[in-house]
Design a protein around this motif. Sequence first.
Motif, mmCIF file in Angstrom:
data_model
loop_
_atom_site.group_PDB
_atom_site.id
_atom_site.type_symbol
_atom_site.label_atom_id
_atom_site.label_comp_id
_atom_site.label_asym_id
_atom_site.label_seq_id
_atom_site.Cartn_x
_atom_site.Cartn_y
_atom_site.Cartn_z
ATOM 1 N N ILE A 102 -5.812 1.469 -5.064
ATOM 2 C CA ILE A 102 -5.062 1.130 -3.849
ATOM 3 C C ILE A 102 -6.005 0.637 -2.746
ATOM 4 O O ILE A 102 -5.742 -0.363 -2.062
ATOM 5 C CB ILE A 102 -4.256 2.354 -3.366
ATOM 6 N N ILE A 103 -7.136 1.327 -2.570
ATOM 7 C CA ILE A 103 -8.115 0.914 -1.559
ATOM 8 C C ILE A 103 -8.687 -0.460 -1.897
ATOM 9 O O ILE A 103 -8.859 -1.323 -1.020
ATOM 10 C CB ILE A 103 -9.239 1.962 -1.451
ATOM 11 N N SER B 31 1.095 3.999 -2.969
ATOM 12 C CA SER B 31 0.759 5.380 -2.614
ATOM 13 C C SER B 31 1.868 6.336 -3.024
ATOM 14 O O SER B 31 1.600 7.444 -3.512
ATOM 15 C CB SER B 31 0.501 5.482 -1.106
ATOM 16 N N ALA C 233 1.628 6.925 -6.692
ATOM 17 C CA ALA C 233 0.523 7.836 -7.011
ATOM 18 C C ALA C 233 0.903 9.283 -6.722
ATOM 19 O O ALA C 233 0.620 10.189 -7.525
ATOM 20 C CB ALA C 233 -0.722 7.438 -6.234
ATOM 21 N N VAL C 234 1.569 9.517 -5.585
ATOM 22 C CA VAL C 234 1.959 10.884 -5.221
ATOM 23 C C VAL C 234 3.002 11.427 -6.188
ATOM 24 O O VAL C 234 2.903 12.581 -6.655
ATOM 25 C CB VAL C 234 2.485 10.918 -3.774
ATOM 26 N N PRO D 130 -5.814 6.065 -6.425
ATOM 27 C CA PRO D 130 -6.239 5.914 -5.023
ATOM 28 C C PRO D 130 -7.326 4.867 -4.827
ATOM 29 O O PRO D 130 -7.280 4.088 -3.860
ATOM 30 C CB PRO D 130 -6.746 7.323 -4.662
ATOM 31 N N TRP E 190 -0.965 -2.109 -12.626
ATOM 32 C CA TRP E 190 -0.144 -1.002 -12.151
ATOM 33 C C TRP E 190 1.075 -0.754 -13.037
ATOM 34 O O TRP E 190 1.610 0.355 -13.057
ATOM 35 C CB TRP E 190 0.283 -1.249 -10.703
ATOM 36 N N THR F 250 1.457 12.298 -9.465
ATOM 37 C CA THR F 250 0.705 13.547 -9.344
ATOM 38 C C THR F 250 1.627 14.753 -9.389
ATOM 39 O O THR F 250 1.381 15.737 -10.113
ATOM 40 C CB THR F 250 -0.101 13.557 -8.041
ATOM 41 N N GLN G 146 -6.126 -3.056 -1.070
ATOM 42 C CA GLN G 146 -5.931 -3.185 0.377
ATOM 43 C C GLN G 146 -7.111 -3.886 1.050
ATOM 44 O O GLN G 146 -6.936 -4.750 1.916
ATOM 45 C CB GLN G 146 -5.716 -1.795 0.975
ATOM 46 N N THR H 83 0.826 -1.210 0.000
ATOM 47 C CA THR H 83 0.000 0.000 0.000
ATOM 48 C C THR H 83 0.858 1.256 0.000
ATOM 49 O O THR H 83 0.577 2.222 -0.725
ATOM 50 C CB THR H 83 -0.930 -0.003 1.223
ATOM 51 N N LEU H 84 1.908 1.266 0.809
ATOM 52 C CA LEU H 84 2.801 2.422 0.857
ATOM 53 C C LEU H 84 3.520 2.639 -0.478
ATOM 54 O O LEU H 84 3.646 3.769 -0.956
ATOM 55 C CB LEU H 84 3.829 2.250 1.980
ATOM 56 N N THR H 85 3.968 1.550 -1.086
ATOM 57 C CA THR H 85 4.669 1.662 -2.379
ATOM 58 C C THR H 85 3.752 2.237 -3.454
ATOM 59 O O THR H 85 4.138 3.154 -4.197
ATOM 60 C CB THR H 85 5.188 0.282 -2.812
#
Length: 400
Positions: free
Chosen positions: A89-90, A39, A42-43, A86, A367, A46, A93, A35-37
């Motif tokens: 990712i949810i 995220s 995604a950041v 996002p 991904w 962006t 998860q 999840t962190l990877t």
Amino acid sequence: MDLPNCTLGALASNSCVSYDSLDTAGTPPKKIMLTLTLSVLAVVTTVINCLVITTVIVTRKLHHPANYLICSLASTDLLVAVLVMPFSIIYIQKEIWVMGQIVCTIYLSVDITCCTCSILHLAAIAIDRYRAITDAVEYARKRTGARAAVMVAVVWGLSILISLPPLLWRHYSGDAEQDDQCIITYDHIAFTLYSTLGAFYIPLLLILILYYKIYRAAQTLYMRREASRASRYSCMTNGSTMPSSYPAGDGSPLPQSPVVPQDKSFSDPSTEDRERDRTRVAARACRRKSRRSESCRSESYRSESRRGTFGQGPRISGTRERKAASTLGMILGAFVICWLPFFVKEVIVNTCASCSISMELADFLTWLGYLNSLINPLIYTIFNEDFKKAFQRLVRCNHY
């Protein structure tokens, strides 16, 4: 991108593995790291795309139709990063869809449309570059902001047409057995072929053909420039090796008479006439010899240029060709590596009833396609000196 497939957070066919069959008690540390990877990806996607868009907007030197297409591509990739990643990712998860079917429909619509639009933008940029290098003079007049806006509108229109049929089929299928999933279930191979051909395979073929022609046209252009450079150098060399005595208004050297009378008043008229005749003959002979010498020197220079043993021109041309080839190779390589595995999986899984893949592999391929939205702004701007300088000024808050 989520076409009719069996990808997590994507449209899925009946041959896909269901989330209900997954063990929801997976190892928490692995899930947290995943999840962190995702995220972070995604950041970063962006931020990079926002940087490209801002740079084009605030830098007047970048206000060019070609850069408008790149800015539109960055905007599309930004939508993927903000509105698609996002939710995916949810979904990964939680392993089930917990946000309701209305949000699911919006999510799938944005996912399919934006990913398709991102791919079609690459084809539009290839068309623009091909026209710019093969029909530079005529296309320079037509290459306006309005024309770029029309190309962007066409790309979005095609993207909606490609993504609309699967969404309509999902809306009217009435399948209420999978309320905890955000997928599309269908048995029609036509949807798979329609979606994959329109969203990837046809644009891929177009991009391959156009970039091959762009490379060949650039090669021809470099050869012509080198030939022109060789011709100019030949003229300069011939001019510098000519004798320095020229009569006014004539480009041929002034012949030196073998007998120059010291005083015309003491010269015999018949001798003077003979001297004048000999001078004319010598002048004509000297002109013919000069022309032969120029031809030899020009041919010698062209021969040396072809062998690459004279001057820096051929080496410069080779460097430019290698740089152009590496740039095109990176563009095509990133596009193919990111999206080809996903669409190959789409065709196989949705045309073979007995074929299925693990959800982990499906997530990875999805991904990998999303990753192209991060790579696009880097590749299309990192080789542009104007963009790099504008980035530096923007980061230092030094824009004027």
